[in-house]
Scaffold this active site. Structure first.
Site, PDB file in Angstrom:
ATOM      1  N   CYS A   1       0.840  -1.211   0.000  1.00 24.90           N
ATOM      2  CA  CYS A   1       0.000   0.000   0.000  1.00 24.90           C
ATOM      3  C   CYS A   1       0.872   1.256   0.000  1.00 24.90           C
ATOM      4  O   CYS A   1       1.522   1.566   1.007  1.00 24.90           O
ATOM      5  CB  CYS A   1      -0.929  -0.038   1.206  1.00 24.90           C
ATOM      6  SG  CYS A   1      -1.834   1.495   1.498  1.00 24.90           S
TER       7      CYS A   1
ATOM      8  N   CYS B   1      -0.095   3.930   2.599  1.00 22.92           N
ATOM      9  CA  CYS B   1       0.285   3.475   3.949  1.00 22.92           C
ATOM     10  C   CYS B   1       1.709   3.907   4.268  1.00 22.92           C
ATOM     11  O   CYS B   1       2.013   4.321   5.393  1.00 22.92           O
ATOM     12  CB  CYS B   1       0.190   1.957   4.038  1.00 22.92           C
ATOM     13  SG  CYS B   1      -1.479   1.282   3.863  1.00 22.92           S
TER      14      CYS B   1
END
Length: 306
Positions: free
Chosen positions: A31, A34
């Site tokens: 991600c 993230c």
């Protein structure tokens, strides 16, 4: 920062958030957002200096927890952050939002720096008292009240210690900001009753009452409740707490409702005043009761319920 697993989920996240709010960052290696959010959260954890704990959970490694939280909040994407307080998930946000927005989120849920500092000073004061350092404890409690005037526990302990040390005028100055709250905060009402007893024992005009005066009146009439209560007030002034409660019990055994239950209310105030701070125990255990407080609580219940 801590990594959350199935093994430490209960201890670090659920139980840990009872003492300090925990912000759980649900992320994954693949991600991109993230990886943008993670360093921002780490900097904020440092900036907030212990006001919350940052925890990270890899959604791929611990899908049982991440999927449960996602379903609870109706979220289908990451990064997803969940705030835990008192063992419960209470709020969250999705995405790599700016630091200012995260601060707004945190400030809704974490204690202010002043509250944390005051709580720390109060804990240090109790340690100082346990070691016999009364002046050190007083200094820390004074600092706690100045730092966080809304900390009722610190103010109660500060005023109580001033009264114990005979610094009555200082105690009244410290009590003045909360005097209007005596009907709302029972322990403040208890302090007020102690100060009333101190004033009763040293009136601004006229001779000071003596125990001998009241003993003579009680000997002449055991139902002279004004005399018994006056005697109890003198014993409170002398910090002879159990003797004062014994005298109040003499009233309660004869007339529980005398003077709008003044004896019972004063008795409860003394229990508040003499109860020591609860000692720290392991999670799941109940702190032991002070034996004197426990005994006199039972005696009160026995009389009131008889």
């Amino acid at each position: 920062m801590i990594d959350i697993t199935l093994e430490n989920f209960q201890a670090e996240l659920i139980e840990g958030s009872v003492a300090t709010p925990v912000l759980l960052d649900i992320w994954a290696e693949w991600c991109g957002p993230c990886k943008q959010l993670g360093p921002v959260l780490e900097k904020l954890e440092t900036e907030y200096a212990g006001r919350f704990t940052l925890a990270k959970l890899d959604a791929d490694k611990v899908p049982q927890i991440s999927s449960q939280l996602s379903e609870m909040f109706g979220v289908r994407s990451i990064p997803f952050c969940v705030m835990f307080k008192d063992g419960q998930p209470v709020d969250g946000f999705v995405g790599a939002i700016p630091a200012d927005k995260i601060r707004e989120f945190l400030d809704k849920h974490v204690p202010a720096a002043e509250q944390v500092e005051a709580a720390s000073q109060e804990a240090a004061a109790q340690e100082a008292l346990a070691e016999g350092d009364t002046e050190g404890a007083l200094e820390r409690l004074q600092h706690a009240v100045a730092t966080d005037p809304a900390n009722d526990d610190a103010r109660f302990d500060y005023i109580k210690l001033l009264l114990q040390m005979g610094r009555i005028d200082d105690a009244k100055v410290a009590f003045a900001p909360v005097i209007a709250r005596t009907t709302l905060v029972r322990r403040f009402d208890s302090l007020q009753r102690w100060m009333d007893a101190i004033d009763f024992a040293a009136p601004a005009s006229g001779p000071a009452p003596t125990l001998a005066d009241f003993d003579a009146r009680i000997a002449a009439g055991k139902r002279d409740f004004d005399a018994r209560f006056g005697r109890a007030q003198l014993l409170m002034d002398a910090q002879r707490w159990t003797d004062a409660m014994d005298e109040l019990l003499e009233i309660l055994m004869r007339d529980k409702s005398w003077n709008e239950e003044l004896a019972r209310k004063t008795y409860i105030a003394i229990l508040d005043l003499i109860e020591p701070p609860k000692v720290k125990v392991a999670d799941g255990q109940i702190p032991p009761d002070d034996p004197v407080v426990a005994t006199y609580r039972r005696r009160l219940s026995s009389v009131v319920l008889s």
